[in-house]
Design a protein around this motif. Sequence first.
Motif, PDB file in Angstrom:
ATOM      1  N   GLY A  77       2.095  14.106  -7.737  1.00  0.00           N
ATOM      2  CA  GLY A  77       2.000  15.088  -6.665  1.00  0.00           C
ATOM      3  C   GLY A  77       1.127  14.583  -5.532  1.00  0.00           C
ATOM      4  N   PHE A  78       1.524  14.880  -4.300  1.00  0.00           N
ATOM      5  CA  PHE A  78       0.809  14.367  -3.130  1.00  0.00           C
ATOM      6  C   PHE A  78      -0.643  14.802  -3.113  1.00  0.00           C
ATOM      7  N   ASP A  79      -0.898  16.057  -3.396  1.00  0.00           N
ATOM      8  CA  ASP A  79      -2.260  16.587  -3.302  1.00  0.00           C
ATOM      9  C   ASP A  79      -3.146  16.196  -4.478  1.00  0.00           C
ATOM     10  N   GLN A  80      -2.547  15.608  -5.498  1.00  0.00           N
ATOM     11  CA  GLN A  80      -3.313  15.277  -6.706  1.00  0.00           C
ATOM     12  C   GLN A  80      -3.794  13.830  -6.734  1.00  0.00           C
ATOM     13  N   VAL A  81      -3.438  13.051  -5.733  1.00  0.00           N
ATOM     14  CA  VAL A  81      -3.799  11.632  -5.711  1.00  0.00           C
ATOM     15  C   VAL A  81      -4.758  11.385  -4.552  1.00  0.00           C
ATOM     16  N   SER A  82      -5.862  10.703  -4.830  1.00  0.00           N
ATOM     17  CA  SER A  82      -6.864  10.447  -3.793  1.00  0.00           C
ATOM     18  C   SER A  82      -6.645   9.090  -3.130  1.00  0.00           C
ATOM     19  N   ILE A  83      -7.216   8.950  -1.958  1.00  0.00           N
ATOM     20  CA  ILE A  83      -7.160   7.679  -1.240  1.00  0.00           C
ATOM     21  C   ILE A  83      -7.832   6.577  -2.064  1.00  0.00           C
ATOM     22  N   THR A  84      -8.919   6.909  -2.711  1.00  0.00           N
ATOM     23  CA  THR A  84      -9.629   5.923  -3.537  1.00  0.00           C
ATOM     24  C   THR A  84      -8.733   5.395  -4.645  1.00  0.00           C
ATOM     25  N   GLU A  85      -7.975   6.284  -5.278  1.00  0.00           N
ATOM     26  CA  GLU A  85      -7.071   5.856  -6.341  1.00  0.00           C
ATOM     27  C   GLU A  85      -5.963   4.957  -5.803  1.00  0.00           C
ATOM     28  N   ALA A 129      -5.308   1.044  -6.881  1.00  0.00           N
ATOM     29  CA  ALA A 129      -4.032   0.642  -7.469  1.00  0.00           C
ATOM     30  C   ALA A 129      -3.354  -0.449  -6.637  1.00  0.00           C
ATOM     31  N   ALA A 130      -3.549  -0.402  -5.313  1.00  0.00           N
ATOM     32  CA  ALA A 130      -2.950  -1.400  -4.427  1.00  0.00           C
ATOM     33  C   ALA A 130      -3.822  -2.649  -4.291  1.00  0.00           C
ATOM     34  N   GLU A 131      -5.004  -2.605  -4.898  1.00  0.00           N
ATOM     35  CA  GLU A 131      -5.959  -3.721  -4.890  1.00  0.00           C
ATOM     36  C   GLU A 131      -6.407  -4.071  -3.476  1.00  0.00           C
ATOM     37  N   VAL A 132      -6.735  -3.015  -2.720  1.00  0.00           N
ATOM     38  CA  VAL A 132      -7.317  -3.195  -1.391  1.00  0.00           C
ATOM     39  C   VAL A 132      -8.501  -2.243  -1.271  1.00  0.00           C
ATOM     40  N   SER A 133      -9.318  -2.458  -0.271  1.00  0.00           N
ATOM     41  CA  SER A 133     -10.440  -1.558  -0.036  1.00  0.00           C
ATOM     42  C   SER A 133      -9.967  -0.317   0.721  1.00  0.00           C
ATOM     43  N   ARG A 134     -10.774   0.744   0.667  1.00  0.00           N
ATOM     44  CA  ARG A 134     -10.452   1.935   1.454  1.00  0.00           C
ATOM     45  C   ARG A 134     -10.382   1.587   2.941  1.00  0.00           C
ATOM     46  N   ARG A 135     -11.271   0.709   3.376  1.00  0.00           N
ATOM     47  CA  ARG A 135     -11.285   0.321   4.790  1.00  0.00           C
ATOM     48  C   ARG A 135      -9.979  -0.364   5.178  1.00  0.00           C
ATOM     49  N   THR A 136      -9.483  -1.236   4.321  1.00  0.00           N
ATOM     50  CA  THR A 136      -8.213  -1.911   4.590  1.00  0.00           C
ATOM     51  C   THR A 136      -7.074  -0.903   4.626  1.00  0.00           C
ATOM     52  N   LEU A 137      -7.084   0.025   3.669  1.00  0.00           N
ATOM     53  CA  LEU A 137      -6.030   1.038   3.621  1.00  0.00           C
ATOM     54  C   LEU A 137      -5.988   1.833   4.926  1.00  0.00           C
ATOM     55  N   PHE A 138      -7.160   2.269   5.391  1.00  0.00           N
ATOM     56  CA  PHE A 138      -7.195   3.071   6.608  1.00  0.00           C
ATOM     57  C   PHE A 138      -6.855   2.255   7.852  1.00  0.00           C
ATOM     58  N   ALA A 139      -7.013   0.930   7.775  1.00  0.00           N
ATOM     59  CA  ALA A 139      -6.635   0.087   8.909  1.00  0.00           C
ATOM     60  C   ALA A 139      -5.118   0.096   9.097  1.00  0.00           C
ATOM     61  N   TYR A 140      -4.394   0.283   8.003  1.00  0.00           N
ATOM     62  CA  TYR A 140      -2.929   0.331   8.065  1.00  0.00           C
ATOM     63  C   TYR A 140      -2.405   1.752   8.202  1.00  0.00           C
ATOM     64  N   ILE A 180       0.836  -1.200   0.000  1.00  0.00           N
ATOM     65  CA  ILE A 180       0.000   0.000   0.000  1.00  0.00           C
ATOM     66  C   ILE A 180       0.871   1.250   0.000  1.00  0.00           C
ATOM     67  N   SER A 181       1.860   1.281   0.887  1.00  0.00           N
ATOM     68  CA  SER A 181       2.730   2.448   0.990  1.00  0.00           C
ATOM     69  C   SER A 181       3.519   2.668  -0.292  1.00  0.00           C
ATOM     70  N   ALA A 182       4.102   1.618  -0.824  1.00  0.00           N
ATOM     71  CA  ALA A 182       4.910   1.747  -2.045  1.00  0.00           C
ATOM     72  C   ALA A 182       4.058   2.227  -3.215  1.00  0.00           C
ATOM     73  N   THR A 183       2.831   1.724  -3.293  1.00  0.00           N
ATOM     74  CA  THR A 183       1.921   2.149  -4.350  1.00  0.00           C
ATOM     75  C   THR A 183       1.589   3.629  -4.213  1.00  0.00           C
TER      76      THR A 183
END
Length: 215
Positions: A31-39, A43-54, A19-22
């Motif tokens: 750019g940091f501000d141009q990329v959303s959590i959803t994207e 790209a990391a093939e995980v859910s938003r919920r999984t991402l926020f768990a980490y 997730i972090s590397a992606t």
Amino acid sequence: MNQRMGLRESKKERTRETISATAIRLFLARGFDQVSITEIAAAAEVSRRTLFAYFPTKEDLVLHRFADHESEAARIVRARAVGRRPLDALREALLDALARRDPNTGLNDTPEVVAFLTMVFDTESLAARLTRYLSRGIEALTEALRKAGFDPLVAHLVAAQVIVVQRQLADMNHACLADGESADDRYPEAVRAARLAFDLLDPGLEARRTGTERP
């Protein structure tokens, strides 16, 4: 059971790193501000919920690499050889890190590392969050110095100076590399600056110790 738990933890760590590397790859490209959590999640093939768990915040996707090192100075003090002065151990560790071109010293001219640090320092929210990790590093080093026999106030003031100076040295090194200087060309001056920084902290410090080390 232990093997199963080990495999589970290993899988979690791989997911965290993926997730972090992606995220960092996308941030550096757009750019940091141009990329959303959803994207990032897609790209990391995980859910938003999984991402926020980490990673509870977007900034954590980047700065966990600093968080992993926030108590490093304290570990160095605790692990030093018997009779070795804390500042000597910290100085030696920094000089060794410079020789190894540790990215945390700012003295690493790998393009990806230079771009990563530039993004951190040039992005307001990341730079602001970085100060929190520095504060926790100061707290950890303060406690280590207290256990090494220093008065609490002295321990806190010395810890603050060490952590801030190390960050400033890293910023100076990175600025030179970002301007096109190579790590090898910068190295002698980086070493001189590091030695000078600790020399300025050193006079009279050991006389401030109040007693023996505590376990």
